[in-house]
Enzyme design. Structure first.
Site, PDB file in Angstrom:
ATOM      1  N   VAL A 554     -37.884 -73.249   1.243  1.00 44.11           N
ATOM      2  CA  VAL A 554     -37.743 -72.034   0.564  1.00 44.11           C
ATOM      3  C   VAL A 554     -39.214 -71.473   0.824  1.00 44.11           C
ATOM      4  O   VAL A 554     -39.418 -70.298  -0.130  1.00 44.11           O
ATOM      5  CB  VAL A 554     -37.169 -71.719  -0.620  1.00 44.11           C
ATOM      6  CG1 VAL A 554     -35.490 -72.093  -0.426  1.00 44.11           C
ATOM      7  CG2 VAL A 554     -37.800 -72.685  -1.657  1.00 44.11           C
ATOM      8  N   PRO A 556     -42.302 -68.871   1.300  1.00 46.92           N
ATOM      9  CA  PRO A 556     -43.229 -69.152   0.158  1.00 46.92           C
ATOM     10  C   PRO A 556     -42.892 -68.656  -1.019  1.00 46.92           C
ATOM     11  O   PRO A 556     -43.661 -68.076  -1.752  1.00 46.92           O
ATOM     12  CB  PRO A 556     -44.129 -67.927   0.823  1.00 46.92           C
ATOM     13  CG  PRO A 556     -43.589 -66.997   1.467  1.00 46.92           C
ATOM     14  CD  PRO A 556     -42.214 -67.665   2.053  1.00 46.92           C
ATOM     15  N   ASP A 557     -41.521 -68.430  -1.354  1.00 48.95           N
ATOM     16  CA  ASP A 557     -41.110 -68.013  -2.579  1.00 48.95           C
ATOM     17  C   ASP A 557     -41.848 -68.518  -3.888  1.00 48.95           C
ATOM     18  O   ASP A 557     -42.256 -67.842  -4.747  1.00 48.95           O
ATOM     19  CB  ASP A 557     -39.387 -68.326  -3.000  1.00 48.95           C
ATOM     20  CG  ASP A 557     -38.658 -67.416  -1.798  1.00 48.95           C
ATOM     21  OD1 ASP A 557     -37.691 -66.674  -2.135  1.00 48.95           O
ATOM     22  OD2 ASP A 557     -38.987 -67.691  -0.529  1.00 48.95           O
ATOM     23  N   HIS A 558     -41.723 -69.798  -4.155  1.00 45.43           N
ATOM     24  CA  HIS A 558     -42.439 -70.520  -5.143  1.00 45.43           C
ATOM     25  C   HIS A 558     -43.810 -70.248  -5.371  1.00 45.43           C
ATOM     26  O   HIS A 558     -44.289 -69.735  -6.553  1.00 45.43           O
ATOM     27  CB  HIS A 558     -42.339 -72.216  -5.376  1.00 45.43           C
ATOM     28  CG  HIS A 558     -40.621 -72.420  -5.433  1.00 45.43           C
ATOM     29  ND1 HIS A 558     -39.942 -72.613  -4.259  1.00 45.43           N
ATOM     30  CD2 HIS A 558     -40.012 -72.701  -6.557  1.00 45.43           C
ATOM     31  CE1 HIS A 558     -38.702 -72.869  -4.843  1.00 45.43           C
ATOM     32  NE2 HIS A 558     -38.666 -73.007  -6.131  1.00 45.43           N
ATOM     33  N   ALA A 561     -44.860 -66.649  -6.090  1.00 44.49           N
ATOM     34  CA  ALA A 561     -44.347 -66.264  -7.736  1.00 44.49           C
ATOM     35  C   ALA A 561     -45.778 -66.664  -8.477  1.00 44.49           C
ATOM     36  O   ALA A 561     -46.080 -65.925  -9.319  1.00 44.49           O
ATOM     37  CB  ALA A 561     -43.172 -67.141  -8.072  1.00 44.49           C
TER      38      ALA A 561
END
Length: 803
Positions: A554, A556-558, A561
Site C-alpha cells: 500500500v 506510499p500511504d503509511h 502520513a
C-alpha cells in the site's frame, strides 16, 4: 516565504542513512549544518555519480550548510561542543559507540547542553544482537518482511526500487526529532533518541501488522511458500501508447467498468460486485478489458475512466514522468542547481505550507564550504517548565476527518503521543477501513489504525452538524483531511473559513496528486500513484514490462502520513512564535517522487541510464537475492567495496579469488558480475539463510535472510528491543501485534494501547464535554440523525422501544 522551522538549528552528522531527515527539516526552514569528516563524507561517492557528483548526496543535502570537523582532534571536539551548546537538534548515523569513544557521545554533549535533542539513526539501533550489522537497503527489505511479499509466484522474490528505504527512514527520523523537540519546548528538557532503520521499515514502509497490513493476525498458515499472486489485485493492461492500471475497489467502480465493457452477460451476476469474485474470474474478465483498452491511448482511457467513475492511471516510465505536464504545473518537479555548474530536473519537496512549496532552495554544500561562517546566537523559542513526564503532544486536540490508510496513520501518530484525536465519522459515508472487516466483528485495520482515538458520529452535511464542527474548531489545534481537492471547501470548511473562527488552527489536506495541475481531480489510490510516478515501472523483473510486482503493497500511504505528520508538527512549533496556524498540503505523489528522486534526476541527466534493475545492484557486484537450503529460502548479499570483497572471500574460504584479476577492483567485478554472483550462489545454495547472513555480517559483509511476516514476531533483534506491543479490542477474538513506538526515547514513554473506538462511540461524551450540551439536547440531535452514537446509546434504545 516564511517557513515553519525558521530559527531551529540542526547539526547533521549523518553519512548515508538519515541524510534525508536533515534535508526535510531544512526544507521546512531549519538551519541545518552538515558536519563532515576531513575528506568529506563517504556518501559523497554514493552511486549513481554523474559528472563527478553523487546524485543521492546532492538531493539529500540540498538546503544545508556545510562544515568539516575532525573529531579525532581536540579542536574538532571542542568546536562540536560549542555548536551543540547553541543547537536544538543533533542527528548522527555513526556506528554505536563511535562518539562515546571520542568523548563526544550524547551523555557528554548533553551534560553541557541539556536542552539538546540528540537523535541517533543506525541500521539496527544502539542495542540488540544485530546492532553491529551493516544495513543496506537490500538487507532492510529482506529482514523487514517486504521482500517476502514482492515478486511473482514461483519466481525469485523481487527487491523494490532503491531509495525508498532511506527516504522512509528519514521521515521517521524527522518525526522522532520534532516530537522530542516539541516536548523540550514544553518542559525545557532535551532527550536522547535511538532510532533503528530496521524498525522504521518494519513498521512504517508497508507494515504487515498495521492498517491494511498483509498479516492480519500473523498466522503462519496464511503465508505459504512463494510470493502471493498479487498481479491481479491492480491489473495492468497494454494500450495504444503504453500501459494503464485499473483499481476497482468499490461496487460503483465495478459497475462503471461493467457498463464500459458493454454489460457482458457472463458478468451480470451481482456476485461480481465483490473483489474476491472478480479476482477469481480474472482469467476471463481481464482479456475483455485488454481488448477494450488496446486501441486507446493512456490519456483517453484515464479521461473515460474518470467520466465513468473507474479509477484508471497511466503506468509511466521515468522519462515520461520527467516530461509530465502535471508535475511541472503543480511544482512537484523543478529545475535546480544540485552542484556547482550542474543543473537538473528534481523533485522539489514533500509538502506545501501556506500555499508555497517547502522544497529545494540551495544546492548541497561543498566540503567545508561554510567553515568560515560564524554561527552566532539565535532567538530560539523559549523552553517551558511543564511536566517532563507528560506525553509530548499532550494538550493538543486534533479533529480527524481522514479516511482509509493515510488518514488513519496520520492521526495515529498524534494520538499515540498524547494528542486528543477526535475521529469525525458519518454513518452514511463510513470510513473504508470500517468496511474491510471481511466477516469479522471489527476490521484489524481499525484496531491498528485508530487506537488511542475517540470517535464522534455526526452528519456534517446537515446545518446543525456543520455548526457543531465549527464550534469544535474554535477550541481545536489541528484539522486533518484527505479528501478529493476542493471537498473540504465545498463543505464550508476551507482553511480560510476555519481560520476566521480560530486563527491558531493548523489544517492539513492531502490528496493523490494535489490541488493544482491537470491531474488535481483524478481518482487516486496508492497503486495509481505508484504507477503514475514511475515506481511501478521500476518494481518489476527486467524482462517483463507488464508484470508489475507492487500489487501487494500500500506504499506510499503509511510513509506519506509520516511526511504529513512532520509538516503539521512543524506548523504547531511555529505557532508558538507567531500565534497563528497555517494550511498544509500533501500530495501523495510528491512522496513517491521525492523518494524516487535519485533515479529521476539520473534519468534526466543521462536519458536511458535507468532501467528496472531487478535484484541486481547496478553499482555493486556481487549482489543479489540468492537461493538457500530449504523451500523458498533466500538471502540477500551486497558487496560494495574491496574490503567487503576481501571479507567475503575469507568467509567463503576462497582467498584465491583475491588474486584473480577478474575481481581486482569494483569496476572489474561489475564487468564479471555473473562469475562473482555464481561464487556467492554456490556457497549459499546448501546453507540456512539466517545462519549464513549472520556469518557474513560478523565478517562485515552486508547480508540478510528473507523473513516472512510471522517470523518478525519472534525475530531475536526485534524481540530484544521490544519492537512490538499488542493491542486488543472487545470485538476481536485475540490481541494483535502492533508497533510499540516510533523510536526509543530516553525520556518519552511508549504510547499507550487504548482500543480503537466504535464508530461514534464517544459522541455523547464529546458533545457534553467539549460543546457543553446537556443530555436532552444530545437526545434530540440523536433522534434527528445529526448525531450518530452507537446503537447502545440511551436515545437510540428509547427510540427503538417507543417504535
Amino acid at each position: 516565504m516564511t517557513l515553519p522551522l525558521r530559527g531551529v538549528r540542526v547539526l547533521d552528522l549523518t553519512d548515508g542513512l538519515g541524510e534525508s531527515a536533515g534535508r526535510y527539516l531544512a526544507d521546512l526552514g531549519a538551519e541545518v549544518i552538515r558536519v563532515e569528516v576531513p575528506g568529506g563524507s563517504r556518501s559523497r561517492s554514493a552511486e549513481p555519480v554523474v559528472d563527478g557528483v553523487s546524485i543521492p548526496f546532492a538531493l539529500r543535502n540540498a538546503n544545508k550548510l556545510g562544515i568539516v570537523l575532525d573529531l579525532d582532534e581536540d579542536a574538532g571536539r571542542t568546536r562540536l561542543r560549542e555548536l551543540a551548546s547553541d543547537a536544538d537538534i543533533l542527528i548522527e548515523s555513526h556506528r554505536p559507540g563511535w562518539f562515546a569513544e571520542r568523548g563526544s557521545g550524547p551523555d557528554e554533549i548533553r551534560a553541557l547542553a541539556p536542552e539538546l535533542v540528540w537523535v541517533s539513526v543506525t541500521g539496527f539501533g544502539q542495542t540488540g544482537p544485530y546492532r553491529d550489522w551493516t544495513a543496506t537497503e537490500q538487507v532492510l527489505y529482506a529482514l523487514s518482511g517486504v521482500l517476502s511479499r514482492s515478486g511473482a509466484p514461483g519466481a525469485a522474490p523481487l527487491l523494490p526500487p532503491a531509495g525508498l528505504v532511506e527516504e522512509s527512514v528519514g521521515a521517521h527520523v524527522a518525526w522522532a526529532a520534532l516530537l522530542a523537540y516539541h516536548r523540550r519546548l514544553a518542559s525545557g528538557r532535551g532527550d536522547t533518541v535511538d532510532l533503528s532503520a530496521f524498525e522504521a521499515i518494519v513498521h512504517g514502509f508497508d507494515p504487515g501488522f498495521g492498517a491494511q497490513g498483509s498479516a492480519a493476525a500473523g498466522r503462519s498458515e496464511d503465508f505459504p511458500r512463494g510470493r502471493p499472486d498479487a498481479a491481479n489485485f491492480y491489473p495492468v493492461f497494454p494500450c495504444k501508447d503504453g500501459h494503464v492500471r485499473i483499481c476497482l475497489l468499490a461496487k460503483r467502480q465495478w459497475r462503471g467498468m461493467f457498463e464500459w465493457l458493454g454489460e457482458p452477460a457472463e458478468f451480470a451476476d451481482p456476485a461480481y460486485d465483490t473483489i474476491p469474485a472478480r479476482f477469481a474470474a480474472a482469467d476471463t474478465l481481464h482479456p475483455l478489458i485488454e481488448k477494450l483498452f488496446a486501441s486507446h491511448t493512456q490519456a483517453e482511457l484515464v479521461a473515460e475512466g474518470s467520466r465513468r467513475g473507474v479509477p484508471v492511471g497511466g503506468v509511466h516510465t521515468l522519462s515520461e514522468v520527467l516530461t509530465t505536464e502535471h508535475f511541472a504545473a503543480s511544482g512537484s518537479l523543478v529545475d535546480a542547481e544540485i552542484a556547482p555548474g550542474l543543473r537538473a530536473r528534481v523533485p522539489s519537496g514533500y509538502v506545501s505550507v501556506a500555499g508555497e512549496r517547502a522544497g529545494v532552495r540551495t544546492r548541497a554544500p561543498r566540503p567545508g564550504e561554510h567553515d568560515d561562517r560564524m554561527f552566532g546566537p539565535r532567538e530560539p523559542l523559549p523552553a517551558g517548565t511543564g511536566d517532563p513526564s507528560a506525553a509530548p503532544l499532550a494538550g493538543l486536540r486534533v479533529l480527524d476527518l481522514g479516511v482509509i490508510v493515510f488518514g488513519a496513520e496520520l492521526s495515529r501518530q498524534f494520538a499515540d503521543y498524547g494528542a486528543d484525536v477526535v475521529k469525525i465519522e458519518n454513518a452514511n459515508f463510513p470510513d473504508g477501513l470500517r468496511q474491510s472487516k471481511r466477516g469479522a466483528a471489527l476490521a484489524a485495520s481499525v484496531a491498528w489504525g485508530h487506537r488511542n482515538k475517540r470517535s464522534l458520529g455526526i452528519d456534517l452535511r446537515s446545518p446543525e452538524g456543520a455548526d457543531m464542527f465549527r464550534r469544535l474548531v474554535a477550541d481545536a489545534d489541528v484539522v486533518l483531511a484527505n479528501f478529493k481537492p476542493g471537498t473540504l471547501a465545498s463543505m464550508g470548511f476551507s482553511y480560510d473559513s476555519l481560520a476566521e473562527i480560530n486563527p491558531r488552527i493548523v489544517v492539513s489536506e492531502s490528496s493523490s496528486f494535489g490541488s493544482t495541475g491537470p491531474w488535481r481531480s483524478r481518482l487516486g489510490y496508492g497503486p495509481l500513484v505508484r504507477a503514475s510516478c514511475g515506481v511501478s515501472a521500476l518494481w518489476r523483473y527486467p524482462d517483463n514490462a507488464e508484470l508489475l510486482c507492487d500489487g501487494q503493497t500500500v506504499y506510499p500511504d503509511h510513509i506519506a502520513a509520516h511526511v504529513a505528520a512532520v509538516a503539521v508538527l512543524s506548523a504547531l512549533i511555529d505557532r508558538r512564535r507567531t500565534g497563528r496556524g497555517t494550511n498544509i498540503e500533501v500530495a501523495q505523489a510528491d512522496t513517491a517522487l521525492v523518494q524516487l528522486g535519485t533515479q529521476l534526476v539520473t534519468e534526466g541527466l543521462r536519458p536511458g541510464a535507468i532501467t528496472a534493475p531487478g535484484n541486481t545492484d547496478p553499482y555493486a557486484a556481487p549482489s543479489g537475492v540468492y537461493a538457500c537450503s530449504g523451500d523458498d529460502e533466500w538471502c540477500v548479499v551486497t558487496v560494495r567495496d574491496d574490503d567487503e570483497w576481501a571479507a567475503l572471500c575469507t568467509v567463503l574460504d576462497r582467498r584465491d579469488l583475491l588474486e584473480d584479476d577478474r575481481f581486482a577492483t569494483g569496476a572489474l567485478r561489475l564487468t564479471h558480475r555473473a562469475e562473482a554472483d555464481a561464487v556467492v550462489a554456490e556457497w549459499l545454495r546448501d546453507r540456512d539463510p539466517r545462519a549464513a547472513a549472520a556469518t557474513l555480517q560478523a565478517a562485515g559483509v552486508p547480508a540478510g535472510a528473507m523473513v516472512r511476516l510471522p517470523e518478525l514476531l519472534t525475530d531475536p533483534h526485534l524481540t530484544a528491543r521490544r519492537t512490538y506491543t499488542t493491542i486488543g479490542h472487545d470485538l476481536l477474538a485475540a490481541d494483535l501485534p502492533a508497533t510499540a513506538r516510533v523510536a526509543v526515547f530516553d525520556e518519552i514513554a511508549d504510547p499507550p494501547a487504548r482500543q480503537a473506538p466504535l464508530a461514534g462511540e464517544q459522541t455523547r461524551q464529546i458533545c457534553t464535554e467539549l460543546l457543553g450540551l446537556d443530555d436532552t439536547e444530545v437526545d434530540e440531535l440523536v433522534r434527528s440523525g445529526v448525531l450518530q452514537p452507537p446503537a447502545t446509546d440511551p436515545a437510540l434504545r428509547s427510540a427503538v422501544t417507543a417504535g
